[in-house]
Design an enzyme around this catalytic site. Structure first.
Site, PDB file in Angstrom:
ATOM      1  N   HIS A 123       0.822  -1.208   0.000  1.00 60.79           N
ATOM      2  CA  HIS A 123       0.000   0.000   0.000  1.00 60.79           C
ATOM      3  C   HIS A 123       0.853   1.254   0.000  1.00 60.79           C
ATOM      4  O   HIS A 123       2.074   1.202   0.129  1.00 60.79           O
ATOM      5  CB  HIS A 123      -0.983  -0.004   1.174  1.00 60.79           C
ATOM      6  CG  HIS A 123      -0.382  -0.061   2.536  1.00 60.79           C
ATOM      7  ND1 HIS A 123       0.403   0.940   3.074  1.00 60.79           N
ATOM      8  CD2 HIS A 123      -0.468  -1.017   3.493  1.00 60.79           C
ATOM      9  CE1 HIS A 123       0.759   0.610   4.296  1.00 60.79           C
ATOM     10  NE2 HIS A 123       0.264  -0.576   4.576  1.00 60.79           N
ATOM     11  N   CYS A 141       2.406  -5.022   6.697  1.00 55.37           N
ATOM     12  CA  CYS A 141       2.264  -4.797   5.257  1.00 55.37           C
ATOM     13  C   CYS A 141       3.566  -4.308   4.643  1.00 55.37           C
ATOM     14  O   CYS A 141       4.569  -4.141   5.333  1.00 55.37           O
ATOM     15  CB  CYS A 141       1.162  -3.754   5.007  1.00 55.37           C
ATOM     16  SG  CYS A 141      -0.486  -4.321   5.463  1.00 55.37           S
TER      17      CYS A 141
END
Length: 166
Positions: A123, A141
């Site tokens: 992201h 992440c």
């Protein structure tokens, strides 16, 4: 009257230009056939067969060393996964999902009486209120800049394999 007309004209121009600044980009180059990520070097590579198309510097989970094993451990997974979803409304600008946990991840966590966690994404940068001054600020992440995730989002298709190496 002139001021009102000028304001309306400038406002319309501003709206028109804002419409051109979309986070959704197009890509018509060679297909991305694999992603490879090297946690120790903080690098992500997008490949077309054996040729590197793009390379990115990345940030990882706040507990970057070792593979993700359990929910909430702050680690980024290691292993082979696939890109399995995309989120155009992500809190982190844009995001593409990684198929963690796989069967082995689930079995290992279950054998320890724990949950493996999930929702691992590549992201964009941090949303307001998240302190990302230090590297490795995510909850597990893989983070790149907002501009970079726009490129990755356009280039990478669901089903693309990703190898995540220590």
């Amino acid at each position: 009257m002139k001021t009102t007309r000028r304001t309306a004209l400038l406002g319309g121009l501003a709206l028109g230009l804002a419409g051109c600044a979309s986070k959704f980009r197009t890509y018509d180059g060679p297909a991305v056939t694999r992603l490879q990520m090297f946690k120790s070097d903080r690098n992500l590579f997008l490949f077309n067969n054996t040729s590197v198309l793009k390379a990115y510097r990345i940030d990882l989970g706040f507990a970057a060393e070792g593979p993700k094993q359990f929910e909430g451990d702050g680690k980024t997974p290691e292993g082979t996964y696939t890109v399995d979803r995309r989120n155009p409304d992500s809190l982190f600008h844009l995001s593409i999902g990684i198929s963690y946990p796989n069967e082995a991840d689930i079995a290992y966590a279950a054998a320890q009486g724990r949950e493996p966690g999930g929702d691992i994404f590549i992201h964009g940068g941090p949303r307001p209120g998240i302190d990302a001054i230090k590297p490795d600020w995510t909850a597990g992440c893989i983070a790149v800049s907002d501009r970079e995730i726009e490129d990755i989002y356009a280039m990478v298709r669901d089903g693309t394999p990703i190898d995540i190496f220590a």
